[in-house]
Design a protein around this motif. Structure first.
Motif, PDB file in Angstrom:
ATOM      1  N   SER A  70     -25.220  -2.363  21.010  1.00 25.33           N
ATOM      2  CA  SER A  70     -26.454  -1.865  20.442  1.00 25.33           C
ATOM      3  C   SER A  70     -26.919  -1.853  19.697  1.00 25.33           C
ATOM      4  N   GLY A  71     -26.533  -2.823  18.416  1.00 24.60           N
ATOM      5  CA  GLY A  71     -26.259  -3.792  17.415  1.00 24.60           C
ATOM      6  C   GLY A  71     -28.358  -4.603  18.214  1.00 24.60           C
ATOM      7  N   LEU A  72     -27.981  -4.857  19.338  1.00 21.18           N
ATOM      8  CA  LEU A  72     -29.089  -6.054  20.043  1.00 21.18           C
ATOM      9  C   LEU A  72     -30.027  -4.740  20.353  1.00 21.18           C
ATOM     10  N   GLU A  73     -29.974  -4.020  20.887  1.00 24.03           N
ATOM     11  CA  GLU A  73     -30.712  -2.860  21.201  1.00 24.03           C
ATOM     12  C   GLU A  73     -31.500  -2.486  19.763  1.00 24.03           C
ATOM     13  N   MET A  74     -31.013  -1.976  18.961  1.00 20.25           N
ATOM     14  CA  MET A  74     -31.620  -2.388  17.470  1.00 20.25           C
ATOM     15  C   MET A  74     -33.034  -3.301  17.082  1.00 20.25           C
ATOM     16  N   MET A  75     -32.456  -4.642  17.508  1.00 18.09           N
ATOM     17  CA  MET A  75     -32.951  -5.848  17.616  1.00 18.09           C
ATOM     18  C   MET A  75     -34.147  -6.289  18.709  1.00 18.09           C
ATOM     19  N   ALA A  76     -34.148  -4.686  18.906  1.00 18.79           N
ATOM     20  CA  ALA A  76     -35.153  -4.980  20.069  1.00 18.79           C
ATOM     21  C   ALA A  76     -34.931  -5.965  20.702  1.00 18.79           C
ATOM     22  N   VAL A  77     -34.011  -6.185  21.576  1.00 16.34           N
ATOM     23  CA  VAL A  77     -33.719  -7.348  22.558  1.00 16.34           C
ATOM     24  C   VAL A  77     -32.995  -6.767  23.564  1.00 16.34           C
ATOM     25  N   ASP A  78     -32.981  -6.584  24.788  1.00 20.66           N
ATOM     26  CA  ASP A  78     -33.075  -5.906  26.078  1.00 20.66           C
ATOM     27  C   ASP A  78     -30.988  -6.829  26.451  1.00 20.66           C
TER      28      ASP A  78
END
Ligand SMILES: Nc1ncnc2c1ncn2[C@@H]1O[C@H](COP(=O)(O)OP(=O)(O)OP(=O)(O)O)[C@@H](O)[C@H]1O
Ligand SMILES: [Mg+2]
Lengths: 250, 267
Positions: A121-129
């Motif tokens: 989730s943290g990656l997603e919120m950093m705009a990283v898939d």
């Protein structure tokens, strides 16, 4: 607790997930470092058990076959039989089973823990898939590693067979190798074995990354996903082995 | 007042049969710290994930910076997310990367800065959270409070317009708690951010929040500036602010009453 509708929806989710992973693979050619890093860790995890298991399987094969062959006075074909058994069948299958137990389960646990600790989730919120950056490199690394590991398994197995057959049981060394050279067909035997291990690498890596990504984000969820990876991918490998063998050698 | 940075309209969301939001309307004003409070399990984390576009509402819309989060195409959603930082309950640092690499990660992903630029930026962010000497450590070597500060540094790396904090205070000793409270207030003011702060630590939260929202059982129970909330007459608000166990907000998980369950046992 297998429920047909649940199994079907899981299969559907797994297929959609696979498509997303495959769509992330072209991106990896510019970031191939991500893949080599994962291949390195798969190699570290599995190489030793592949070497040891390959050696023992080759040695046992030589013992068993020599016993039967000697009753017909056909000991000279020992090398050929050991080689065919390994290259066509045992190399791809046993390497895939060991790979599922060691690298596949570790992969599921790693991805599941990353989910449970909100790293994905943290990656997603950093705009990283996370599928592109975390899942796809691991999938590709597993898929590329298994054929190499299966080849190593077969090679070491043949050496084990040679040690037992030639050094201990007195089969002629020249006959051992020349039979292999004369009778093993590159396409029918070697390539078919390679195709098997490519298919197994695909299946085991797919199951491992999907179970990790799809698990319940709790400790129990990760534990049961890890078990499912080993059980399901082992069964899938054995089932696919039958299908592929039936197609290839008929 | 200027256009709110986040507008939530008629939000409905359910997990299976359990209704988590049942028609919530809420505005979050730019440049302020808005606290979202509510009992455990009311869906505060869920609200942040909905704002970040990780979950999709069943009904209603969420507008961030003029864009409807759930109507955006993927590339636009990702562009918007670069402007939203989020601090997860657990920190969510990547465990296989060092503190330095964790903070450098969003910079490496989204900018073309040179290595030396990235290095200076990471060190500046670490300095801002008071951990400039910790850059070589691995996440497993950090205490919970340090991990949250590193995660804050990472969330600040791309200079976002807003930050969402999920329970930043839980499980902190009084000193790191004080550090975090000050850090959240100072970053908000120094960087002119908008902050959404989810917490149930009433004292700490009320000491830094400009606006306060209380949600319970899928509904917005109260919304106002800090002073309005602190002097509110509403029994809902009083119960929460004064920390009474039972009142209009039920302490027990809804279901059969204990008396009833005990009677059934006898039968
Ligand atoms: N992945 C999930 N699947 C199903 N239900 C979930 C999931 N995540 C949360 N829930 C449920 O949604 C509800 C709200 O969860 P959420 O984590 O948003 O609560 P919270 O207000 O953040 O609580 P806390 O203060 O304890 O962190 C809970 O009742 C929880 O059981
Ligand atoms: Mg929460």
């Amino acid at each position: 607790m297998i429920h047909p509708v649940n199994s079907l929806t899981r299969l559907g989710r797994g297929t959609l997930f696979l498509l997303k992973v495959l769509a992330g693979i072209p991106q990896l050619f510019v970031r191939f470092g991500l893949v080599t890093k994962q291949m390195y860790s798969v190699g570290v995890q599995t190489l030793l058990i592949i070497l040891v298991a390959g050696l023992f399987v080759g040695m046992v094969l030589a013992l068993q076959l020599h016993y039967t062959l000697s009753t017909f006075g056909a000991e000279d074909t020992l090398g050929l039989l050991v080689d065919l058994a390994l290259v066509r069948e045992l190399g791809p299958v046993v390497a895939a089973l060991l790979f599922a137990g060691r690298a596949g389960s570790a992969l599921t646990a790693e991805i599941g823990l990353m989910k449970a600790t909100e790293q994905l989730s943290g990656l997603e919120m950093m705009a990283v898939d996370p599928v592109e950056r975390i899942i796809a490199p691991r999938f590709l690394a597993g898929f590329l590693s298994l054929p190499l590991l299966a080849a190593i398994f077969s090679a070491v197995g043949i050496l084990g067979g040679y040690m037992v057959g030639v050094d201990f049981l007195g089969v002629d060394s020249g006959a051992f190798w020349s039979q292999i050279q004369a009778k093993v067909d590159f396409y029918d035997d070697v390539m078919n074995g390679v195709i098997k291990s490519i298919v197994f690498g695909f299946i085991v890596s797919w199951i491992a990354v999907f179970e990790g990504y799809d698990c319940l984000p709790t400790s129990e969820g990760v534990a049961s996903a890890t078990t499912r990876t080993v059980v399901n991918s082992s069964l899938a490998v054995l089932g696919m082995d039958f299908v592929l063998t039936a197609i290839m050698f008929n | 007042m200027a256009q709110p940075l986040v507008q939530i309209r008629n939000l409905h969301f359910a997990r299976g049969d359990k209704i988590i939001f049942d028609g919530v309307d809420m505005d979050i004003q730019a440049g302020r710290i808005t606290a979202v409070m509510g009992p455990s399990g009311t869906g505060k984390t869920t609200l942040l994930k909905l704002i970040g576009g990780q979950l999709i509402p069943d009904q209603g819309e969420i507008i961030v910076d003029g864009q409807n989060v759930h109507r955006l195409k993927r590339a636009d959603l990702y562009r918007l997310r670069k402007k939203m930082g989020m601090l997860f309950q657990s920190g969510a640092l990547l465990t296989d990367l060092s503190v330095f690499e964790n903070i450098a990660y969003p910079l490496r992903e989204h900018t073309n800065l040179s290595d030396s630029m990235i290095r200076s930026m990471v060190l500046i962010k670490l300095q801002a959270v008071g951990l400039s000497t910790a850059h070589g450590l691995m996440p497993s070597e950090l205490s919970g409070g340090m991990a949250r500060r590193v995660a804050l540094a990472r969330a600040l790396a791309l200079d976002p317009m807003m930050i969402m904090y999920d329970e930043p205070f839980t499980g902190q000793d009084p000193i790191s708690l004080g550090v975090l409270v000050k850090l959240i207030r100072d970053t908000n003011h120094a960087l002119k951010l908008t902050s959404i702060l989810v917490s149930h630590d009433v004292t700490e939260t009320l000491s830094i929040a400009d606006d306060v929202t209380i949600i319970s059982e899928g509904k917005l129970v109260a919304h106002g500036t800090r002073d309005e909330i602190m002097h509110s007459e509403s029994p809902w608000v009083r119960q929460f602010v004064d920390g009474e166990a039972d009142g209009p907000v039920p302490f027990h998980y809804p279901g059969d009453s204990i008396e009833h369950q005990l009677m059934q046992e006898v039968k």
